[in-house]
Design a protein around this motif. Structure first.
Motif, PDB file in Angstrom:
ATOM      1  N   ARG A   1       0.862  -1.142  -0.016  1.00  0.00           N
ATOM      2  CA  ARG A   1      -0.021  -0.053  -0.064  1.00  0.00           C
ATOM      3  C   ARG A   1       0.861   1.213   0.061  1.00  0.00           C
ATOM      4  NH1 ARG A   1      -3.533  -0.009   4.941  1.00  0.00           N
ATOM      5  NH2 ARG A   1      -1.799  -1.263   5.894  1.00  0.00           N
ATOM      6  N   PHE A   2       0.229   2.292  -0.420  1.00  0.00           N
ATOM      7  CA  PHE A   2       0.831   3.767  -0.277  1.00  0.00           C
ATOM      8  C   PHE A   2       0.137   4.380   0.910  1.00  0.00           C
ATOM      9  CE2 PHE A   2       2.743   2.203  -4.031  1.00  0.00           C
ATOM     10  CZ  PHE A   2       3.799   2.783  -3.977  1.00  0.00           C
ATOM     11  N   ALA A   3       0.718   5.606   1.270  1.00  0.00           N
ATOM     12  CA  ALA A   3      -0.301   6.372   2.408  1.00  0.00           C
ATOM     13  C   ALA A   3       0.567   7.790   2.224  1.00  0.00           C
ATOM     14  CB  ALA A   3       0.277   5.758   3.711  1.00  0.00           C
ATOM     15  N   VAL A   4      -0.274   8.619   3.120  1.00  0.00           N
ATOM     16  CA  VAL A   4       0.048   9.985   3.357  1.00  0.00           C
ATOM     17  C   VAL A   4       1.103   9.878   4.370  1.00  0.00           C
ATOM     18  CG1 VAL A   4      -0.634  12.244   4.181  1.00  0.00           C
ATOM     19  CG2 VAL A   4      -2.046  11.147   2.730  1.00  0.00           C
ATOM     20  N   VAL A   5       2.426  10.383   4.051  1.00  0.00           N
ATOM     21  CA  VAL A   5       3.640  10.092   5.010  1.00  0.00           C
ATOM     22  C   VAL A   5       4.455  11.337   5.013  1.00  0.00           C
ATOM     23  CG1 VAL A   5       5.585   8.997   4.978  1.00  0.00           C
ATOM     24  CG2 VAL A   5       3.538   7.670   4.438  1.00  0.00           C
ATOM     25  N   ALA A   6       4.495  11.843   6.200  1.00  0.00           N
ATOM     26  CA  ALA A   6       5.459  13.157   6.211  1.00  0.00           C
ATOM     27  C   ALA A   6       6.769  12.798   5.496  1.00  0.00           C
ATOM     28  CB  ALA A   6       5.766  13.564   7.632  1.00  0.00           C
ATOM     29  N   GLY A   7       7.219  13.780   4.818  1.00  0.00           N
ATOM     30  CA  GLY A   7       8.396  13.416   3.995  1.00  0.00           C
ATOM     31  C   GLY A   7       8.238  12.526   2.556  1.00  0.00           C
ATOM     32  N   GLY A   8       6.996  12.235   2.200  1.00  0.00           N
ATOM     33  CA  GLY A   8       6.701  11.618   1.199  1.00  0.00           C
ATOM     34  C   GLY A   8       6.887  12.648  -0.028  1.00  0.00           C
ATOM     35  N   ARG A   9       6.520  12.073  -1.300  1.00  0.00           N
ATOM     36  CA  ARG A   9       6.606  13.084  -2.542  1.00  0.00           C
ATOM     37  C   ARG A   9       5.397  13.740  -2.594  1.00  0.00           C
ATOM     38  NH1 ARG A   9       7.997   9.421  -7.628  1.00  0.00           N
ATOM     39  NH2 ARG A   9       8.480  11.317  -8.385  1.00  0.00           N
ATOM     40  N   PRO A  10       5.495  15.037  -2.811  1.00  0.00           N
ATOM     41  CA  PRO A  10       4.406  16.083  -2.778  1.00  0.00           C
ATOM     42  C   PRO A  10       3.293  15.474  -4.010  1.00  0.00           C
ATOM     43  CG  PRO A  10       6.330  17.155  -3.268  1.00  0.00           C
ATOM     44  CD  PRO A  10       6.840  15.538  -3.303  1.00  0.00           C
ATOM     45  N   SER A  11       2.073  15.571  -3.344  1.00  0.00           N
ATOM     46  CA  SER A  11       0.972  14.910  -4.186  1.00  0.00           C
ATOM     47  C   SER A  11      -0.214  15.859  -4.094  1.00  0.00           C
ATOM     48  CB  SER A  11       0.609  13.676  -3.767  1.00  0.00           C
ATOM     49  OG  SER A  11       1.766  12.766  -3.856  1.00  0.00           O
ATOM     50  N   ILE A  12      -0.781  16.220  -5.254  1.00  0.00           N
ATOM     51  CA  ILE A  12      -1.897  17.276  -5.201  1.00  0.00           C
ATOM     52  C   ILE A  12      -2.935  16.638  -5.783  1.00  0.00           C
ATOM     53  CG2 ILE A  12      -2.794  19.534  -5.586  1.00  0.00           C
ATOM     54  CD1 ILE A  12       0.179  20.535  -5.523  1.00  0.00           C
ATOM     55  N   THR A  13      -4.444  16.532  -5.289  1.00  0.00           N
ATOM     56  CA  THR A  13      -5.511  16.095  -5.943  1.00  0.00           C
ATOM     57  C   THR A  13      -6.695  17.139  -5.742  1.00  0.00           C
ATOM     58  OG1 THR A  13      -4.824  13.774  -5.380  1.00  0.00           O
ATOM     59  CG2 THR A  13      -7.162  13.981  -5.846  1.00  0.00           C
ATOM     60  N   HIS A  14      -7.293  17.366  -6.884  1.00  0.00           N
ATOM     61  CA  HIS A  14      -8.461  18.438  -6.678  1.00  0.00           C
ATOM     62  C   HIS A  14      -9.859  17.441  -7.014  1.00  0.00           C
ATOM     63  CE1 HIS A  14      -5.717  21.806  -6.946  1.00  0.00           C
ATOM     64  NE2 HIS A  14      -5.411  21.244  -8.072  1.00  0.00           N
ATOM     65  N   TYR A  15     -10.925  17.837  -6.115  1.00  0.00           N
ATOM     66  CA  TYR A  15     -12.186  17.033  -6.342  1.00  0.00           C
ATOM     67  C   TYR A  15     -13.160  17.964  -6.321  1.00  0.00           C
ATOM     68  CZ  TYR A  15     -13.122  17.396  -1.384  1.00  0.00           C
ATOM     69  OH  TYR A  15     -13.505  18.120  -0.162  1.00  0.00           O
ATOM     70  N   ASP A  16     -14.010  17.369  -7.100  1.00  0.00           N
ATOM     71  CA  ASP A  16     -15.452  18.139  -7.185  1.00  0.00           C
ATOM     72  C   ASP A  16     -16.830  17.238  -7.111  1.00  0.00           C
ATOM     73  OD1 ASP A  16     -17.377  19.969  -7.541  1.00  0.00           O
ATOM     74  OD2 ASP A  16     -16.832  20.755  -9.325  1.00  0.00           O
ATOM     75  N   THR A  17     -17.611  17.527  -6.563  1.00  0.00           N
ATOM     76  CA  THR A  17     -18.623  16.479  -6.259  1.00  0.00           C
ATOM     77  C   THR A  17     -19.748  16.791  -7.422  1.00  0.00           C
ATOM     78  OG1 THR A  17     -18.662  16.353  -4.087  1.00  0.00           O
ATOM     79  CG2 THR A  17     -20.811  15.739  -4.863  1.00  0.00           C
ATOM     80  N   LEU A  18     -19.978  15.468  -8.253  1.00  0.00           N
ATOM     81  CA  LEU A  18     -20.795  15.604  -9.505  1.00  0.00           C
ATOM     82  C   LEU A  18     -22.270  15.262  -9.054  1.00  0.00           C
ATOM     83  CD1 LEU A  18     -18.662  14.065 -12.121  1.00  0.00           C
ATOM     84  CD2 LEU A  18     -18.857  16.339 -11.637  1.00  0.00           C
ATOM     85  N   GLU A  19     -22.294  14.328  -8.180  1.00  0.00           N
ATOM     86  CA  GLU A  19     -23.631  13.682  -7.748  1.00  0.00           C
ATOM     87  C   GLU A  19     -23.609  13.160  -6.380  1.00  0.00           C
ATOM     88  OE1 GLU A  19     -27.063  11.162 -10.376  1.00  0.00           O
ATOM     89  OE2 GLU A  19     -24.881  11.728 -11.149  1.00  0.00           O
ATOM     90  N   ALA A  20     -24.517  13.173  -5.708  1.00  0.00           N
ATOM     91  CA  ALA A  20     -24.585  12.682  -4.515  1.00  0.00           C
ATOM     92  C   ALA A  20     -25.868  11.808  -4.076  1.00  0.00           C
ATOM     93  CB  ALA A  20     -24.602  13.923  -2.946  1.00  0.00           C
ATOM     94  N   PHE A  21     -25.343  10.586  -3.500  1.00  0.00           N
ATOM     95  CA  PHE A  21     -26.500   9.549  -3.368  1.00  0.00           C
ATOM     96  C   PHE A  21     -26.557   9.411  -1.985  1.00  0.00           C
ATOM     97  CE2 PHE A  21     -24.161   8.752  -7.205  1.00  0.00           C
ATOM     98  CZ  PHE A  21     -24.969   8.885  -8.285  1.00  0.00           C
TER      99      PHE A  21
END
Length: 308
Positions: free
Chosen positions: A200-220
């Motif tokens: 597995r991978f994880a959010v880890v201090a000192g890891g590689r910079p990673s940026i994700t943008h999200y937007d909700t299209l539809e909620a169920f």
């Protein structure tokens, strides 16, 4: 016959893990680089290093490389379900089905995009490692959707740079558990291998910079359909960042998804699809954009949620 290389660590790799630096310098997979370090085939300033050591620019590396692997042998038939969306002299864009990796890897015995294209008679760029020829980005085996592969050497070089400089527009749709709050946002959190070493991978201090943008299209009732735009392209990035928000991708049991919901929706892998890919054509300079519809299993899950 092995190949001994001696050279300093480039300035651009300052602070990288030793296995990551070796992988980037010599075009190896991260796993193969870690194996070389573990075998004592990597010396840093004359001493054996550990794969998690952080390298310093200017440190001297002595690396004993294994013989280069032979080029992959094309499978006798094209990959079932993989379609070519676009092709010209420089690039080929494919719609990748589930259960297919980008290129052959150690321990993988299933189909790959690379082998499928070669089996279909598509000539690919030969830059980079032999087992990854033409591959400029990857999708997980169970993530479906659009991939571009380089056919010409100039396309390989230009596209690699475009992905590195984040000028490629990569859009994904994912069905996640629950409802993110806020409904639109950005996850800016470094990613590295999970300390457990279980793949597995994880959010880890000192890891590689990673940026994700999200937007909700539809909620169920129990889930939300999101559009994702990636700035970086880390392994499992969307899956890790959604899990970090406590809204894992539906069906993604590796990152804590609820198996009951996945079973009810008939989802047997992470609900994640590379729906749109846009970039500047590597030789013509014109903008190109491609779109992919949901595969049947993902579409049925969304249809069921809408009915509910």
């Amino acid at each position: 016959m092995s190949d001994r290389r001696s050279m300093p660590v480039p300035d651009g790799l300052e602070g990288d893990r030793l296995d990551a630096a070796i992988a980037r310098m010599f075009g190896l997979s991260r796993t193969r680089a870690a194996e070389l370090v573990a075998a004592g085939d990597v010396l840093v300033d004359g001493a054996a290093g550990a794969k998690s050591d952080r390298v310093q620019a200017g440190s001297w590396l002595d690396v004993t490389l294994p013989p280069p692997p032979s080029a992959p042998v094309p499978r006798p038939d094209p990959v079932p379900g993989m379609t070519i969306v676009y092709e010209d002299a420089d690039i080929v864009v494919v719609d990748k089905p589930v259960g297919v990796v980008a290129h052959p890897t150690v321990g993988w015995t299933g189909p790959s995009v690379l082998e499928g294209l070669l089996a279909s008679g598509v000539q690919l760029a030969t830059s980079g490692a032999a087992e990854r020829q033409g591959i400029v980005h990857r999708l997980d085996a169970n993530t479906t959707g659009l991939m571009v592969v380089a056919k010409s050497e100039v396309a390989y070089s230009v596209l690699k740079r475009a992905f590195k400089e984040r000028t490629v527009d990569k859009r994904y749709h994912t069905l996640v558990q629950g409802h993110p709050d806020p409904l639109r946002g950005t996850v800016d959190a470094p990613i590295d291998r999970h300390p457990s070493g279980d793949g597995r991978f994880a959010v880890v201090a000192g890891g590689r910079p990673s940026i994700t943008h999200y937007d909700t299209l539809e909620a169920f009732r129990a889930a939300s359909l999101l559009e994702i735009k990636l700035e970086t392209g880390r392994t499992h990035q969307i899956r890790v960042h959604m899990a970090a928000l406590r809204h894992p991708c539906v069906g993604d049991h590796l990152y804590g998804a609820d198996p009951t919901l996945a079973d009810r929706l008939g989802v047997h892998r992470q609900w994640l699809h590379a729906v749109r890919l846009g970039f500047e054509h590597p030789t013509e300079g014109r903008p190109v954009e491609f779109e992919s519809p949901y595969p049947e299993d993902l579409r049925k899950a969304v249809d069921q949620l809408r009915e509910d």
